[in-house]
Design an enzyme around this catalytic site. Sequence first.
Site, mmCIF file in Angstrom:
data_model
loop_
_atom_site.group_PDB
_atom_site.id
_atom_site.type_symbol
_atom_site.label_atom_id
_atom_site.label_comp_id
_atom_site.label_asym_id
_atom_site.label_seq_id
_atom_site.Cartn_x
_atom_site.Cartn_y
_atom_site.Cartn_z
ATOM 1 N N HIS A 107 9.119 0.290 3.215
ATOM 2 C CA HIS A 107 8.393 0.425 1.944
ATOM 3 C C HIS A 107 8.389 -0.889 1.160
ATOM 4 O O HIS A 107 7.313 -1.429 0.870
ATOM 5 C CB HIS A 107 8.930 1.594 1.122
ATOM 6 C CG HIS A 107 8.515 1.565 -0.314
ATOM 7 N ND1 HIS A 107 7.200 1.686 -0.700
ATOM 8 C CD2 HIS A 107 9.227 1.387 -1.462
ATOM 9 C CE1 HIS A 107 7.134 1.586 -2.031
ATOM 10 N NE2 HIS A 107 8.348 1.409 -2.504
ATOM 11 N N ASP A 129 3.630 -1.751 -5.680
ATOM 12 C CA ASP A 129 4.532 -0.645 -5.355
ATOM 13 C C ASP A 129 3.753 0.677 -5.387
ATOM 14 O O ASP A 129 3.807 1.495 -4.466
ATOM 15 C CB ASP A 129 5.669 -0.641 -6.393
ATOM 16 C CG ASP A 129 6.697 0.443 -6.132
ATOM 17 O OD1 ASP A 129 6.827 0.888 -4.978
ATOM 18 O OD2 ASP A 129 7.387 0.833 -7.099
ATOM 19 N N GLU A 178 17.952 0.894 -7.944
ATOM 20 C CA GLU A 178 17.786 2.314 -8.221
ATOM 21 C C GLU A 178 18.311 3.184 -7.076
ATOM 22 O O GLU A 178 18.901 4.229 -7.311
ATOM 23 C CB GLU A 178 16.302 2.611 -8.473
ATOM 24 C CG GLU A 178 16.098 3.806 -9.374
ATOM 25 C CD GLU A 178 14.629 4.060 -9.662
ATOM 26 O OE1 GLU A 178 13.837 3.099 -9.536
ATOM 27 O OE2 GLU A 178 14.287 5.193 -9.995
ATOM 28 N N ASP A 179 18.080 2.756 -5.856
ATOM 29 C CA ASP A 179 18.360 3.640 -4.722
ATOM 30 C C ASP A 179 19.620 3.304 -3.926
ATOM 31 O O ASP A 179 19.984 4.051 -3.028
ATOM 32 C CB ASP A 179 17.163 3.651 -3.760
ATOM 33 C CG ASP A 179 15.920 4.227 -4.436
ATOM 34 O OD1 ASP A 179 16.082 4.895 -5.475
ATOM 35 O OD2 ASP A 179 14.815 3.994 -3.937
ATOM 36 N N ASP A 239 -29.295 5.025 -1.183
ATOM 37 C CA ASP A 239 -30.330 4.059 -0.847
ATOM 38 C C ASP A 239 -29.952 2.655 -1.258
ATOM 39 O O ASP A 239 -30.494 1.678 -0.766
ATOM 40 C CB ASP A 239 -31.657 4.449 -1.522
ATOM 41 C CG ASP A 239 -32.293 5.611 -0.773
ATOM 42 O OD1 ASP A 239 -31.772 5.936 0.323
ATOM 43 O OD2 ASP A 239 -33.259 6.189 -1.270
HETATM 44 MN MN MN Z 1 9.053 1.468 -4.568
#
Ligand code: MN
Length: 718
Positions: A54, A145, A82-83, A264
């Site tokens: 990611h 992101d 954060e993770d 068109d």
């Molecule tokens: Mn992210």
Amino acid sequence: MKKTTEIDFSQLKKDISKYIKNKKKIQLIEKVYLFAKEKHHGVQRLTGEDYIHHPLHVANILITINADAETIAAAILHDVLEDTDTEANELKENFGEEITELVVSLTKINKLNFRLESQAANANYRKIIVGLSKDVRVIIIKLADRLHNMRTLWVLPEKQQKETAKETLDILIPIAHRLGINQIKSELEDLSLRYLKPDVYFSIVETLNKTKKDRDIAVEEMMLNVSELLRKHQIKNKVKGRAKSIFSIYQKLDKGREFRDIYDLMALRIFVDTESDCYQALGIIHSKYRPIPKRFKDFIAMPKTNMYQSLHTTVFGDKGNVFEIQIRTYKMDEVAEKGIASHWGYKEGGSKLQSTLEEKLQFYRSIIELKTSNVDDDDFVSSVKQDVFDETIYVFTPKGDVIELPNGATPIDFAYKVHSQVGEKMVSAIVNNNIVPLDYQLKNQDIIKVNTNPNSLGPSREWINMVKTAQAKNKIKAFFAKADKEKYYENGEELLSKELRTQKVTNQSFFADENISQVLKHYKLTNLEELYIAIGSKKISVKEVVARDYLDSNKKEEVVFKKITNEDQVKNVSRNEIIVEGMDDLKVNIAKCCQPIFGDEIIGYITKGHGITVHRLNCPNSNNCKERTVDVRWNKQEDKKYLTNLIIYANHDQNLLLDIMAKTANFDLHVKHFNDLEKKDDYVFEIVLLVSEKTALDKFIQSLENIKEIDRVERVIR
Ligand code: MN
């Protein structure tokens, strides 16, 4: 259905090396990659691939807009705080301040929830804007992101898909638009539509596919013809067929255009070397292919407010097909696709990007202005929302500069947007050569001339209701706040000096540092100016300010009470002199503070243990406690004389005393004392009289005021 889109770091490295030549920076990015990979190790995304893919995809998106090394590094690290268990300090030690700051700011923004209503959401808007103004790279990473999250949105349940798509449409796409990053904006739009209105989206895709073959053939043919035509006229060029975005087709359908009309329309984009080639190419094309009237737009001479430049025209091609044609240089194309992101300075950190933002983007300038002016949170947020997220119109100055305004804006908004001086001195407005009222609603493409008059006294208060932009509203309010302030200041100064004389307090003692600091402290003011303004605007009572005894006590009522019951303050009157309604046999006193005389409108104030004190109706000392007042009236007494005090303000004292004494002889009154009060700019006297009733006193006052040297005469209330 599972699809994995793993991404290879070595490919990424190759792509970065194409435009970042500094080896050390490439090494740094590699170090960052290994760090992040380790931190995310063992974690998979819902899509099934290792988490590290990611951030690598986010970095890859940023590489396509040629982001600088620090931005790419921060993108690879963007989820570690954060993770994972990573601390900001660890980042700082390993990768330095700049990258860490980007990651920290992004982490903050990612925690915001824009789906909240009203106030909480407002606070979040403010934060994202503050982030934008601090370092725009944070927002650019956020956009990348989001783009990757949107690309993999299929993995989430439908409810979340819709929420994320809506937030993207409401918040991130407008920001991408303002920043001119069309490449990201356009993909975000299509993806948002795909999740918000899948039926519409897929029906457009299907119809496009069905007609694709025919269109491709027609476009291919037109491309060759146009390119050849330009070459014959010695204009080097490259022509590309251009797929119209699904979202732009949806928008046109939404505005009621026919499906057929849109399909068109086929689109070409012509790239040439120079600006003058653009105009020549346009002329050549128009001489061969008939243009559709009013479809020509010159965004080269008049760039869009997000820096976009191009010539637009629509022509009838061979076989009656209609073609939309854009003509631009390669440099213009770069700006059109990447916007602000075409201005990375690879040596200057974020500063070049930031200064371009400030110089080139109008919405950003308004934000800066707002940040430095004194507006409250709500105004700040509503103004920024207007500037960034609301639908806008584009109007022109007489010189052709484009000014961006919210829908519903008036010539007053326009004037203030041009310059606050223009707004303040505005007297009338001319739109497209017609005089219009100031509350006229501007329309796209209007040309506005503001007539100013240097002698104008400023805006009118009604304007506040006529303007749409918070910017103009704030400026007009500020103008009046300032004007009021000046008026209050003068007023307060005058009231205070008068009150000092009335209460016989010398300037010296009142303005002594010790006293002033006590007064300011009591009223929670910071300086004398504020004190004058507070007095002048009647926010605080000048009497109280001067009568310092009132100040120290919180129990104001008790103090007032004490003052009124004080023996010194009152003088007994004989029975029957004053009638108290509904009560007999009460002790009645005449208040010394205002010294009422027969004929004055009066009121009784019930004191504890001292009966009733009679005040003049306008005496503030009796107004402190309404429950304690009682109606009273005079009862005429023969030959009774009342004591009262006058203050005489004069501009000269030559023989004045004699003149005054001479006047008293003409009226039925006696002078008991005559005091010369403190003199400053004018001459002030106090005179204590015995007088029988009000009419006589009024006549005396009037006759004094007829004396040339006397400015005015006042009865004393202390
Ligand atoms: Mn992210």
